[in-house]
Write a protein that holds these residues in place. Structure first.
Motif, PDB file in Angstrom:
ATOM      1  N   LEU A 183      -1.417   4.298  14.732  1.00 31.60           N
ATOM      2  CA  LEU A 183      -1.308   5.602  14.008  1.00 31.60           C
ATOM      3  C   LEU A 183      -0.643   5.701  12.921  1.00 31.60           C
ATOM      4  N   ASP A 184       0.765   4.642  13.212  1.00 35.41           N
ATOM      5  CA  ASP A 184       1.412   4.455  11.908  1.00 35.41           C
ATOM      6  C   ASP A 184       1.108   3.920  10.835  1.00 35.41           C
ATOM      7  N   PHE A 185       0.050   3.220  11.248  1.00 32.03           N
ATOM      8  CA  PHE A 185      -0.678   2.224  10.529  1.00 32.03           C
ATOM      9  C   PHE A 185      -1.582   3.000   9.541  1.00 32.03           C
ATOM     10  N   LEU A 186      -2.455   3.718  10.385  1.00 31.22           N
ATOM     11  CA  LEU A 186      -3.430   4.498   9.809  1.00 31.22           C
ATOM     12  C   LEU A 186      -2.348   5.620   8.687  1.00 31.22           C
ATOM     13  N   ASP A 221      -9.446  -5.930   8.191  1.00 36.06           N
ATOM     14  CA  ASP A 221      -8.219  -6.818   7.987  1.00 36.06           C
ATOM     15  C   ASP A 221      -6.956  -6.730   8.737  1.00 36.06           C
ATOM     16  N   PRO A 222      -6.697  -8.318   7.934  1.00 35.56           N
ATOM     17  CA  PRO A 222      -5.936  -8.805   9.143  1.00 35.56           C
ATOM     18  C   PRO A 222      -4.617  -7.854   9.416  1.00 35.56           C
ATOM     19  N   LYS A 223      -4.212  -6.902   8.359  1.00 40.17           N
ATOM     20  CA  LYS A 223      -2.737  -5.843   8.616  1.00 40.17           C
ATOM     21  C   LYS A 223      -2.989  -4.779  10.210  1.00 40.17           C
ATOM     22  N   THR A 224      -4.648  -5.438  10.163  1.00 42.37           N
ATOM     23  CA  THR A 224      -4.611  -3.730  11.523  1.00 42.37           C
ATOM     24  C   THR A 224      -4.219  -4.372  12.546  1.00 42.37           C
TER      25      THR A 224
END
Ligand code: HAM
Length: 424
Positions: A183-186, A221-224
């Motif tokens: 959620l923070d990432f999104l 996306d590797p950051k996901t």
């Protein structure tokens, strides 16, 4: 203009209806060999059942249900999937009190008001299997093996891929921790998300992982963030991975596989075929340990799947592996118009239909056109009643696959003569 069927709803004509029936029979046989027993579910359930079980924020419930109101003002829905009804039946009839495991399967139409396209219909058929009462990973494995066996035996061996993921459980350190990191990432990327994901980001962030909209492909996306399962979920999934090869299944791990329904925990899977276009999922399912309890029942674990019959038949057609449509074994003809011969032909057909598929009785047509029909239908053997031989109590049995093989038989010996021709 003559009446037409409604868009997204189709007639299933022969030979497709026969292919469907043959695939259903194969599926039933395999499921019964795995110990599943048939559950016949109603087509209509309360709308609330699906809202609660399938999930309020799923596409199915938000946009795709055919909802109706009955004369008493009750909100009903045509079932979009079988799992909620199976769980309702399991609880309503106290099947859990029988102790041990309950393994049920169903075959029937489901209804989703999706945009019709190739492989996506508004009424489609599912064959589904649900196993209640076994928390062990062997239940996931057995369920997947029943499914892959059906598809392999139907003719798709080596032509499908099994995609597998672990969705974890509701322990705080497991999926909830992942959900909040996601959620923070999104939220940090929200301006890039597609409108659908933006709208449901707070309510159902996991769906953004398999978004097919015009937002970024988060799964690449590797950051996901990825799920870091708790120790129990990790061990459970590891056992699934250890046992699956025993059934010849080599799954592809796919961390973006989240499935479109809310009830899953731990192992989820989809079986896909690249031969049928963009709607490539032939079947999907997984474990749903929390659903029965969340619907007011006891804490009973469960796992299951459903396959889409139309899509399986499309994949079989693409693979050239469709079963041959049925054709008559025997064609019964008469040489001339005569009530006596026609009666004898009917008597023979009644007798032979005890053992074989029999066509014929095209009376009032020349023998030539009767034999043309036999050819067109692909009959294997013809039985011909001619006047002069009939007066001697005989008729002719002709092998239509090898043109000059024909012999006379007495009418009393007809069944045996046909059997001799048909058994290699
Ligand atoms: P599902 O993935 O929504 O899962 O559907 C299962 C299969 O039904 C799909 O893989 C697809 O082959 C077929 N299908 C779905 N929608 C359509 C459509 N509009 N037209 C044609 N075929 C379609 C479920 O329904 C879960 N109840 C599976 C399950 C059972 N999970 C646990 N137990």
């Amino acid at each position: 203009m003559a009446a037409q069927s409604v868009k997204g709803f189709k007639d299933i004509l022969p030979p497709e209806s026969e292919r469907t029936a043959a695939f259903e029979a194969l599926s039933r046989r395999v499921l019964e060999a795995f110990g599943f027993r048939e559950l016949r579910l109603p087509t209509v359930e309360s709308q609330e059942l699906f809202v609660k079980a399938t999930g309020e924020t799923t596409d199915i419930v938000e946009k795709e249900m055919f909802v109706l109101t009955d004369a008493g003002g009750r909100h009903l829905a045509l079932r979009p999937e079988g799992t909620p009804g199976a769980v309702r039946a399991f609880l309503q009839h106290n099947l859990n009190l029988q102790g041990g495991r309950t393994k049920l399967y169903y075959v029937g139409s489901m209804f989703r008001a999706e945009r019709p396209q190739a492989g996506r219909f508004r009424e489609f058929e599912q064959i589904g299997a649900e196993a209640f009462g076994n928390a062990h990973p062997s239940a996931d494995v057995e369920s997947i093996l029943a499914l892959t066996r059906i598809l392999d035996e139907a003719g798709l061996k080596g032509r499908t891929t099994v995609h597998l993921n672990n969705l974890g459980c509701e322990r705080p350190e497991c999926r909830p921790a992942f959900r909040s990191r996601l959620l923070d990432f999104l939220r940090s990327t929200v301006s890039d998300l597609c409108d659908n994901c933006k709208r449901r980001v707070d309510r159902n962030p996991l769906r953004a992982l398999d978004c097919k909209g015009d937002g970024p492909r988060l799964k690449e996306d590797p950051k996901t963030p990825r799920l870091e399962p708790c120790a129990e979920c990790r061990a459970h999934f590891d056992t699934v991975l250890t046992l699956l090869p025993a059934g010849g299944v080599a799954p592809q791990l796919d961390s973006s596989l989240v499935r479109g329904l809310d009830y899953y925990t731990r192992t989820v899977f989809e079986i896909r075929s690249s031969a049928i276009g963009s709607q490539d999922a032939l079947a999907g399912g997984g474990r749903y340990d929390g659903l029965i309890k969340s619907m007011g029942g006891p804490d009973v674990p469960a796992t299951g799947w459903a396959l889409g019959v139309e899509r399986v038949l499309m994949a079989l057609a693409a693979a050239g592996a469709q079963p041959r449509p049925p054709h008559p074994d025997v064609y019964v003809a008469v040489q001339a118009e005569s009530p006596e011969l026609e009666k004898a032909a009917f008597t023979a057909m009644q007798l032979l239909r005890g053992s074989w598929r029999v066509e014929g009785a095209l009376f009032g047509h020349s023998l030539k056109s009767q034999m043309r029909e036999a050819d067109r239908l692909g009959a294997s053997v013809a039985v011909i009643f001619g006047q002069s031989e009939f007066s001697e109590g005989k008729c002719t049995v002709k092998d239509l696959r090898e043109k000059d093989l024909q012999s006379q038989t007495t009418i009393a010996e007809l069944e045996r003569a046909v059997r001799n021709r048909l058994t290699p």
